[in-house]
Scaffold this motif. Structure first.
Motif, PDB file in Angstrom:
ATOM      1  N   UNK A  51       0.861  -1.191  -0.020  1.00  0.00           N
ATOM      2  CA  UNK A  51       0.037   0.073  -0.060  1.00  0.00           C
ATOM      3  C   UNK A  51       0.896   1.264  -0.050  1.00  0.00           C
ATOM      4  N   UNK A  52       0.489   2.298  -0.750  1.00  0.00           N
ATOM      5  CA  UNK A  52       1.163   3.332  -0.834  1.00  0.00           C
ATOM      6  C   UNK A  52       0.094   4.632  -0.671  1.00  0.00           C
ATOM      7  N   UNK A  53       0.441   5.612   0.207  1.00  0.00           N
ATOM      8  CA  UNK A  53      -0.386   6.553   0.442  1.00  0.00           C
ATOM      9  C   UNK A  53       0.215   7.827  -0.117  1.00  0.00           C
ATOM     10  N   UNK A  54      -0.593   8.780  -0.502  1.00  0.00           N
ATOM     11  CA  UNK A  54      -0.019  10.174  -0.876  1.00  0.00           C
ATOM     12  C   UNK A  54      -1.323  11.136  -0.629  1.00  0.00           C
ATOM     13  N   UNK A  55      -0.879  12.372  -0.439  1.00  0.00           N
ATOM     14  CA  UNK A  55      -1.577  13.639  -0.384  1.00  0.00           C
ATOM     15  C   UNK A  55      -1.565  14.196  -1.953  1.00  0.00           C
ATOM     16  N   UNK A  56      -2.515  14.225  -2.551  1.00  0.00           N
ATOM     17  CA  UNK A  56      -2.514  14.717  -3.814  1.00  0.00           C
ATOM     18  C   UNK A  56      -2.938  15.995  -3.983  1.00  0.00           C
ATOM     19  N   UNK A  57      -2.300  17.147  -4.646  1.00  0.00           N
ATOM     20  CA  UNK A  57      -3.088  18.385  -4.799  1.00  0.00           C
ATOM     21  C   UNK A  57      -4.245  17.952  -5.753  1.00  0.00           C
ATOM     22  N   UNK A  58      -5.536  18.453  -5.319  1.00  0.00           N
ATOM     23  CA  UNK A  58      -6.843  18.166  -6.023  1.00  0.00           C
ATOM     24  C   UNK A  58      -6.573  18.106  -7.547  1.00  0.00           C
ATOM     25  N   UNK A  59      -6.154  19.010  -8.107  1.00  0.00           N
ATOM     26  CA  UNK A  59      -5.809  19.231  -9.562  1.00  0.00           C
ATOM     27  C   UNK A  59      -5.171  18.131 -10.389  1.00  0.00           C
ATOM     28  N   UNK A  76     -12.460  13.051   1.104  1.00  0.00           N
ATOM     29  CA  UNK A  76     -12.907  14.231   0.408  1.00  0.00           C
ATOM     30  C   UNK A  76     -12.036  15.260   0.285  1.00  0.00           C
ATOM     31  N   UNK A  77     -12.125  16.227  -0.808  1.00  0.00           N
ATOM     32  CA  UNK A  77     -11.267  17.300  -0.814  1.00  0.00           C
ATOM     33  C   UNK A  77     -11.301  18.121   0.413  1.00  0.00           C
ATOM     34  N   UNK A  78      -9.824  18.693   0.758  1.00  0.00           N
ATOM     35  CA  UNK A  78      -9.614  19.494   2.017  1.00  0.00           C
ATOM     36  C   UNK A  78      -8.688  20.384   1.543  1.00  0.00           C
ATOM     37  N   UNK A  79      -8.553  21.504   2.228  1.00  0.00           N
ATOM     38  CA  UNK A  79      -7.531  22.485   2.132  1.00  0.00           C
ATOM     39  C   UNK A  79      -6.299  22.191   3.196  1.00  0.00           C
ATOM     40  N   UNK A  80      -5.070  22.051   2.454  1.00  0.00           N
ATOM     41  CA  UNK A  80      -3.841  21.819   3.383  1.00  0.00           C
ATOM     42  C   UNK A  80      -2.952  23.074   2.845  1.00  0.00           C
ATOM     43  N   UNK A  81      -2.598  24.096   3.845  1.00  0.00           N
ATOM     44  CA  UNK A  81      -1.758  25.213   3.459  1.00  0.00           C
ATOM     45  C   UNK A  81      -2.536  26.046   2.446  1.00  0.00           C
ATOM     46  N   UNK A  82      -3.681  25.860   2.378  1.00  0.00           N
ATOM     47  CA  UNK A  82      -4.604  26.876   1.099  1.00  0.00           C
ATOM     48  C   UNK A  82      -4.752  26.080   0.116  1.00  0.00           C
ATOM     49  N   UNK A  83      -4.217  24.912  -0.187  1.00  0.00           N
ATOM     50  CA  UNK A  83      -4.529  24.247  -1.486  1.00  0.00           C
ATOM     51  C   UNK A  83      -5.343  22.995  -1.267  1.00  0.00           C
ATOM     52  N   UNK A  84      -6.213  22.831  -2.258  1.00  0.00           N
ATOM     53  CA  UNK A  84      -6.960  21.889  -2.241  1.00  0.00           C
ATOM     54  C   UNK A  84      -6.343  20.344  -2.627  1.00  0.00           C
ATOM     55  N   UNK A  85      -6.323  19.457  -1.516  1.00  0.00           N
ATOM     56  CA  UNK A  85      -5.892  18.097  -1.660  1.00  0.00           C
ATOM     57  C   UNK A  85      -6.644  17.035  -1.439  1.00  0.00           C
ATOM     58  N   UNK A  86      -6.275  15.927  -1.904  1.00  0.00           N
ATOM     59  CA  UNK A  86      -7.276  14.524  -1.527  1.00  0.00           C
ATOM     60  C   UNK A  86      -6.199  13.574  -1.185  1.00  0.00           C
TER      61      UNK A  86
END
Length: 150
Positions: A108-116, A131-141
């Motif tokens: 298994x591999x995890x990542x926090x991807x920028x939504x775009x 769900x999408x969330x803001x991390x340091x002001x940038x939408x992530x999933x």
């Protein structure tokens, strides 16, 4: 293009400087996102990059599981601005996933991807687990890849 993978204690000061400069130039300056780039995870991570000559053209950090995240993760995925659109990011992700499986036997591999970029990560088999969330002001999933596509 040459691929390099090193533990933190194997990095020369020159290599570390170039890695951190690229990360700050893109994530802090280009994306206009002041955040704590030095987060305490570099020492336990593997650092993977591609270079042409002395220039780092792509980089990511492979963080072991059980610390920052439950699963091993791919983070700080970055391609030098002058090399975007050349397919380097696809090669970087393929190499990172291969290294994680070979070095740590991860399934298994995890990542926090920028939504775009979620579609790009989905093309490797990553699935959305938040769900999408803001991390340091940038939408992530948050996304997870599982061997065999479980």
């Amino acid at each position: 293009m040459e691929w390099i993978i090193k533990r933190f204690d194997e990095l020369s000061t020159h290599e570390l400087y170039k890695v951190l400069k690229l990360r700050v130039d893109v994530f802090v300056v280009e994306q206009e996102c002041p955040y704590p780039e030095l987060d305490g995870c570099d020492e336990s991570s593997l650092h993977l990059w591609a270079r042409e000559g002395e220039r780092i053209i792509a980089y990511c950090r492979l963080v072991p599981g059980g610390g920052k995240y439950t699963y091993p993760s791919i983070g700080r995925v970055i391609v030098h601005p002058q090399h975007r659109g050349e397919g380097v990011s696809r090669m970087l992700m393929e190499k990172a996933m291969q290294v994680l499986q070979q070095e740590w036997g991860t399934e298994q591999i995890f990542l926090q991807g920028q939504e775009h970029l979620a579609g790009f990560y989905r093309s490797f088999g990553f699935k959305d687990i938040s769900d999408s969330y803001l991390d340091d002001g940038i939408p992530h999933i948050d996304m997870l890849w599982e061997k065999g596509g479980r």
